[in-house]
Write a protein that holds these residues in place. Structure first.
Motif, PDB file in Angstrom:
ATOM      1  N   ALA A 105      94.807 -21.356 -42.137  1.00 38.12           N
ATOM      2  CA  ALA A 105      96.025 -20.576 -41.871  1.00 38.12           C
ATOM      3  C   ALA A 105      96.289 -20.484 -40.372  1.00 38.12           C
ATOM      4  O   ALA A 105      95.377 -20.625 -39.550  1.00 38.12           O
ATOM      5  CB  ALA A 105      95.872 -19.171 -42.450  1.00 38.12           C
ATOM      6  N   ASP A 106      97.550 -20.235 -40.019  1.00 38.89           N
ATOM      7  CA  ASP A 106      97.889 -19.963 -38.625  1.00 38.89           C
ATOM      8  C   ASP A 106      97.297 -18.611 -38.223  1.00 38.89           C
ATOM      9  O   ASP A 106      97.450 -17.612 -38.937  1.00 38.89           O
ATOM     10  CB  ASP A 106      99.408 -19.928 -38.433  1.00 38.89           C
ATOM     11  N   LEU A 107      96.632 -18.577 -37.068  1.00 38.71           N
ATOM     12  CA  LEU A 107      95.962 -17.367 -36.597  1.00 38.71           C
ATOM     13  C   LEU A 107      96.595 -16.905 -35.290  1.00 38.71           C
ATOM     14  O   LEU A 107      96.782 -17.705 -34.365  1.00 38.71           O
ATOM     15  CB  LEU A 107      94.471 -17.650 -36.388  1.00 38.71           C
ATOM     16  N   THR A 108      96.928 -15.630 -35.216  1.00 39.50           N
ATOM     17  CA  THR A 108      97.473 -15.016 -33.997  1.00 39.50           C
ATOM     18  C   THR A 108      96.616 -13.819 -33.628  1.00 39.50           C
ATOM     19  O   THR A 108      96.281 -12.999 -34.490  1.00 39.50           O
ATOM     20  CB  THR A 108      98.926 -14.550 -34.206  1.00 39.50           C
ATOM     21  N   ILE A 109      96.267 -13.707 -32.354  1.00 37.80           N
ATOM     22  CA  ILE A 109      95.511 -12.551 -31.849  1.00 37.80           C
ATOM     23  C   ILE A 109      96.495 -11.604 -31.185  1.00 37.80           C
ATOM     24  O   ILE A 109      97.401 -12.033 -30.464  1.00 37.80           O
ATOM     25  CB  ILE A 109      94.455 -13.003 -30.827  1.00 37.80           C
ATOM     26  N   VAL A 110      96.337 -10.315 -31.415  1.00 37.91           N
ATOM     27  CA  VAL A 110      97.178  -9.306 -30.773  1.00 37.91           C
ATOM     28  C   VAL A 110      96.279  -8.413 -29.916  1.00 37.91           C
ATOM     29  O   VAL A 110      95.308  -7.838 -30.409  1.00 37.91           O
ATOM     30  CB  VAL A 110      97.950  -8.466 -31.802  1.00 37.91           C
ATOM     31  N   SER A 111      96.627  -8.315 -28.631  1.00 38.58           N
ATOM     32  CA  SER A 111      95.785  -7.600 -27.672  1.00 38.58           C
ATOM     33  C   SER A 111      96.550  -6.462 -27.025  1.00 38.58           C
ATOM     34  O   SER A 111      97.733  -6.590 -26.719  1.00 38.58           O
ATOM     35  CB  SER A 111      95.301  -8.575 -26.583  1.00 38.58           C
ATOM     36  N   GLY A 112      95.862  -5.342 -26.817  1.00 33.05           N
ATOM     37  CA  GLY A 112      96.474  -4.184 -26.171  1.00 33.05           C
ATOM     38  C   GLY A 112      95.806  -2.902 -26.631  1.00 33.05           C
ATOM     39  O   GLY A 112      94.711  -2.925 -27.200  1.00 33.05           O
ATOM     40  N   GLU A 113      96.463  -1.779 -26.374  1.00 35.11           N
ATOM     41  CA  GLU A 113      95.935  -0.495 -26.831  1.00 35.11           C
ATOM     42  C   GLU A 113      95.995  -0.432 -28.360  1.00 35.11           C
ATOM     43  O   GLU A 113      96.889  -1.019 -28.983  1.00 35.11           O
ATOM     44  CB  GLU A 113      96.741   0.662 -26.234  1.00 35.11           C
ATOM     45  N   GLU A 114      95.054   0.303 -28.950  1.00 33.97           N
ATOM     46  CA  GLU A 114      94.912   0.295 -30.405  1.00 33.97           C
ATOM     47  C   GLU A 114      96.203   0.604 -31.141  1.00 33.97           C
ATOM     48  O   GLU A 114      96.581  -0.113 -32.074  1.00 33.97           O
ATOM     49  CB  GLU A 114      93.819   1.286 -30.821  1.00 33.97           C
ATOM     50  N   GLU A 115      96.910   1.663 -30.754  1.00 28.18           N
ATOM     51  CA  GLU A 115      98.127   2.050 -31.479  1.00 28.18           C
ATOM     52  C   GLU A 115      99.178   0.958 -31.412  1.00 28.18           C
ATOM     53  O   GLU A 115      99.842   0.650 -32.410  1.00 28.18           O
ATOM     54  CB  GLU A 115      98.688   3.362 -30.915  1.00 28.18           C
ATOM     55  N   ALA A 116      99.320   0.353 -30.229  1.00 28.39           N
ATOM     56  CA  ALA A 116     100.322  -0.703 -30.063  1.00 28.39           C
ATOM     57  C   ALA A 116      99.936  -1.944 -30.869  1.00 28.39           C
ATOM     58  O   ALA A 116     100.800  -2.610 -31.460  1.00 28.39           O
ATOM     59  CB  ALA A 116     100.467  -1.052 -28.587  1.00 28.39           C
ATOM     60  N   VAL A 117      98.655  -2.245 -30.913  1.00 26.92           N
ATOM     61  CA  VAL A 117      98.184  -3.406 -31.665  1.00 26.92           C
ATOM     62  C   VAL A 117      98.432  -3.214 -33.156  1.00 26.92           C
ATOM     63  O   VAL A 117      98.954  -4.108 -33.838  1.00 26.92           O
ATOM     64  CB  VAL A 117      96.684  -3.662 -31.392  1.00 26.92           C
ATOM     65  N   VAL A 118      98.079  -2.044 -33.685  1.00 21.33           N
ATOM     66  CA  VAL A 118      98.285  -1.768 -35.110  1.00 21.33           C
ATOM     67  C   VAL A 118      99.766  -1.852 -35.458  1.00 21.33           C
ATOM     68  O   VAL A 118     100.152  -2.450 -36.467  1.00 21.33           O
ATOM     69  CB  VAL A 118      97.722  -0.382 -35.484  1.00 21.33           C
ATOM     70  N   ARG A 119     100.606  -1.277 -34.606  1.00 24.83           N
ATOM     71  CA  ARG A 119     102.047  -1.287 -34.848  1.00 24.83           C
ATOM     72  C   ARG A 119     102.586  -2.726 -34.861  1.00 24.83           C
ATOM     73  O   ARG A 119     103.340  -3.110 -35.750  1.00 24.83           O
ATOM     74  CB  ARG A 119     102.763  -0.451 -33.787  1.00 24.83           C
ATOM     75  N   ARG A 120     102.161  -3.531 -33.879  1.00 25.37           N
ATOM     76  CA  ARG A 120     102.680  -4.894 -33.789  1.00 25.37           C
ATOM     77  C   ARG A 120     102.183  -5.754 -34.949  1.00 25.37           C
ATOM     78  O   ARG A 120     102.970  -6.529 -35.533  1.00 25.37           O
ATOM     79  CB  ARG A 120     102.244  -5.534 -32.458  1.00 25.37           C
ATOM     80  N   ILE A 121     100.935  -5.625 -35.329  1.00 20.21           N
ATOM     81  CA  ILE A 121     100.435  -6.413 -36.455  1.00 20.21           C
ATOM     82  C   ILE A 121     101.168  -6.041 -37.734  1.00 20.21           C
ATOM     83  O   ILE A 121     101.529  -6.916 -38.535  1.00 20.21           O
ATOM     84  CB  ILE A 121      98.908  -6.253 -36.606  1.00 20.21           C
ATOM     85  N   ASN A 122     101.435  -4.763 -37.933  1.00 17.14           N
ATOM     86  CA  ASN A 122     102.187  -4.353 -39.129  1.00 17.14           C
ATOM     87  C   ASN A 122     103.611  -4.909 -39.114  1.00 17.14           C
ATOM     88  O   ASN A 122     104.155  -5.263 -40.164  1.00 17.14           O
ATOM     89  CB  ASN A 122     102.190  -2.835 -39.263  1.00 17.14           C
ATOM     90  N   GLU A 123     104.216  -5.005 -37.926  1.00 21.85           N
ATOM     91  CA  GLU A 123     105.535  -5.630 -37.827  1.00 21.85           C
ATOM     92  C   GLU A 123     105.467  -7.107 -38.245  1.00 21.85           C
ATOM     93  O   GLU A 123     106.325  -7.605 -38.990  1.00 21.85           O
ATOM     94  CB  GLU A 123     106.064  -5.532 -36.388  1.00 21.85           C
ATOM     95  N   LEU A 124     104.441  -7.783 -37.763  1.00 23.05           N
ATOM     96  CA  LEU A 124     104.261  -9.199 -38.107  1.00 23.05           C
ATOM     97  C   LEU A 124     103.976  -9.368 -39.598  1.00 23.05           C
ATOM     98  O   LEU A 124     104.431 -10.332 -40.224  1.00 23.05           O
ATOM     99  CB  LEU A 124     103.121  -9.793 -37.275  1.00 23.05           C
ATOM    100  N   LEU A 125     103.246  -8.409 -40.165  1.00 22.73           N
ATOM    101  CA  LEU A 125     102.953  -8.460 -41.602  1.00 22.73           C
ATOM    102  C   LEU A 125     104.213  -8.288 -42.437  1.00 22.73           C
ATOM    103  O   LEU A 125     104.374  -8.944 -43.476  1.00 22.73           O
ATOM    104  CB  LEU A 125     101.927  -7.387 -41.963  1.00 22.73           C
ATOM    105  N   MET A 126     105.124  -7.445 -41.992  1.00 20.82           N
ATOM    106  CA  MET A 126     106.383  -7.256 -42.713  1.00 20.82           C
ATOM    107  C   MET A 126     107.196  -8.550 -42.715  1.00 20.82           C
ATOM    108  O   MET A 126     107.773  -8.940 -43.735  1.00 20.82           O
ATOM    109  CB  MET A 126     107.191  -6.133 -42.072  1.00 20.82           C
ATOM    110  N   LYS A 127     107.208  -9.235 -41.572  1.00 23.00           N
ATOM    111  CA  LYS A 127     107.944 -10.506 -41.489  1.00 23.00           C
ATOM    112  C   LYS A 127     107.297 -11.552 -42.396  1.00 23.00           C
ATOM    113  O   LYS A 127     107.992 -12.342 -43.050  1.00 23.00           O
ATOM    114  CB  LYS A 127     107.964 -10.998 -40.051  1.00 23.00           C
ATOM    115  N   ALA A 128     105.968 -11.552 -42.439  1.00 18.83           N
ATOM    116  CA  ALA A 128     105.268 -12.496 -43.306  1.00 18.83           C
ATOM    117  C   ALA A 128     105.587 -12.223 -44.771  1.00 18.83           C
ATOM    118  O   ALA A 128     105.801 -13.149 -45.566  1.00 18.83           O
ATOM    119  CB  ALA A 128     103.763 -12.404 -43.067  1.00 18.83           C
ATOM    120  N   GLU A 129     105.622 -10.943 -45.130  1.00 22.07           N
ATOM    121  CA  GLU A 129     105.928 -10.573 -46.515  1.00 22.07           C
ATOM    122  C   GLU A 129     107.336 -11.012 -46.894  1.00 22.07           C
ATOM    123  O   GLU A 129     107.569 -11.501 -48.007  1.00 22.07           O
ATOM    124  CB  GLU A 129     105.778  -9.066 -46.694  1.00 22.07           C
ATOM    125  N   GLU A 130     108.284 -10.843 -45.970  1.00 22.40           N
ATOM    126  CA  GLU A 130     109.663 -11.249 -46.228  1.00 22.40           C
ATOM    127  C   GLU A 130     109.761 -12.756 -46.494  1.00 22.40           C
ATOM    128  O   GLU A 130     110.626 -13.216 -47.245  1.00 22.40           O
ATOM    129  CB  GLU A 130     110.548 -10.881 -45.031  1.00 22.40           C
TER     130      GLU A 130
END
Length: 353
Positions: free
Chosen positions: A246-271
């Motif tokens: 699978a395509d792998l992307t790493i998200v780096s930053g403060e924990e809250e920002a990382v969780v928020r961004r990964i969830n955004e990416l997950l929503m796009k993947a689900e769509e």
């Protein structure tokens, strides 16, 4: 070719059956065949280090570029001298501190070592593993076993024998199954032919540990995340490694920002109807909305992520993930090695948030 798998544990390793199996494995290696075996880092694909044809068989079995040197594994300190032109004081000090263990030293090779084993280089990479099965096999094989990781080139290195079977069944004569590798990442590689010792691949033995023995130690800038455009000095590090399907992307930053961004990416993947995976930690594993969510352990213990990373990537393949998002890890200590492997697995695809 039929591949035989032999399970070895602390309970049965001293039985006649297992001793005979290890001796048979050694005979296979002495005869020019291939045997996969456990080490404390990852499983290795072994061949006779002094036999050019064995090196060619290793490259063919893995689909590995032939300019990517093989590491020679030994089981006794005195077996190092015949392999090299000289043993510098730096090697003696590191050997005393870290061998047997997950450290590979690069030295100027002797004529005893064929160029096929060293990828055409005038240097040789040598280590002495600490795994008991590995040491027994090396001894049975005559003392010199060339062994890269026991996987198809480019795939995540195997920390369990079942992943060796998945990649190499039918390509090797025997697999010695010693259970899960306890470290989970390949050995640290340090080049001792430079004026200043240089780390060419980070691992469990960290820069801080090495400098504590040698004083000044440098790390090849080509393996650092912020220097992805610089060519690494170690030939093997220029190739893409450890990659899941699978395509792998790493998200780096403060924990809250990382969780928020990964969830955004997950929503796009689900769509898009994609099957998604997340590499999280114990503290964040419950905060994602993904098809597959796996924890790499306690963020305060980077050795957890080191031990679990390749297993997690392999499981995502088994579970047919289409996209994977991973939290970044602290780059101090062994975390540097974890991030090095993650970045290569992701093709250096990282988002800063």
């Amino acid at each position: 070719m039929r591949t035989e798998t032999v399970k070895i544990s602390d309970k049965n390793r001293n039985t006649r059956t297992i001793r005979d199996a290890v001796e048979r494995a050694g005979k296979i290696l002495r005869g020019g065949g291939l045997v996969a075996f456990p080490t404390e880092t990852v499983y290795g694909l072994g061949g006779d280090a002094l036999n050019p044809e064995s090196a060619r068989k290793i490259y063919a079995a893995k689909g590995r570029p032939s300019d990517n040197p093989l590491i020679v594994h030994i089981c006794r300190w005195e077996d190092l001298a015949p392999l090299v032109k000289e043993i510098p004081e730096t090697a003696e000090r590191l050997g005393k501190a870290f061998w047997p263990g997950p450290l590979t030293m690069i030295l100027k090779k002797s004529d005893m070592v064929p160029k096929e084993t060293t990828g055409g280089l005038s240097t040789v990479a040598v280590r002495m593993p600490s795994d008991r099965t590995a040491l027994s096999l090396i001894r049975a094989a005559g003392g010199y076993v060339a062994a890269p990781s026991a996987n198809i080139s480019g795939r995540p290195s195997p920390t369990l024998a079942k992943y060796v079977e998945e990649d190499l069944s039918g390509r090797v004569e025997m697999i010695l199954d010693g259970g899960q590798a306890c470290i989970g990442l390949e050995s640290t590689i340090i080049d001792l032919t430079e004026e200043t010792p240089m780390i060419l691949r980070p691992g469990y033995i960290t820069e801080e540990m090495l400098s504590g023995i040698l004083g000044k130690v440098e790390t090849d800038k080509g393996i650092m995340p912020e220097s992805s455009g610089i060519a690494p000095k170690a030939p093997g590090m220029k190739y893409r490694h450890y990659a899941p399907k699978a395509d792998l992307t790493i998200v780096s930053g403060e924990e809250e920002a990382v969780v928020r961004r990964i969830n955004e990416l997950l929503m796009k993947a689900e769509e898009k109807g994609l099957r998604s995976g997340v590499i999280a930690t114990d503290a964040t594993v419950g905060r994602y909305q993904a098809t597959l969510i796996k924890s790499a352990g306690n963020r305060q213990k980077e050795e957890d992520a080191a031990r679990e990373l390749y297993r997690i990537l392999r499981e995502f393949d088994e579970e047919k993930a289409d996209v994977i998002y991973s939290e970044a890890f602290d780059e101090s200590g062994i975390g540097q090695a974890v991030m090095n492997r993650l970045l290569k697995a992701a093709g250096h695809h990282i988002e800063e948030v």
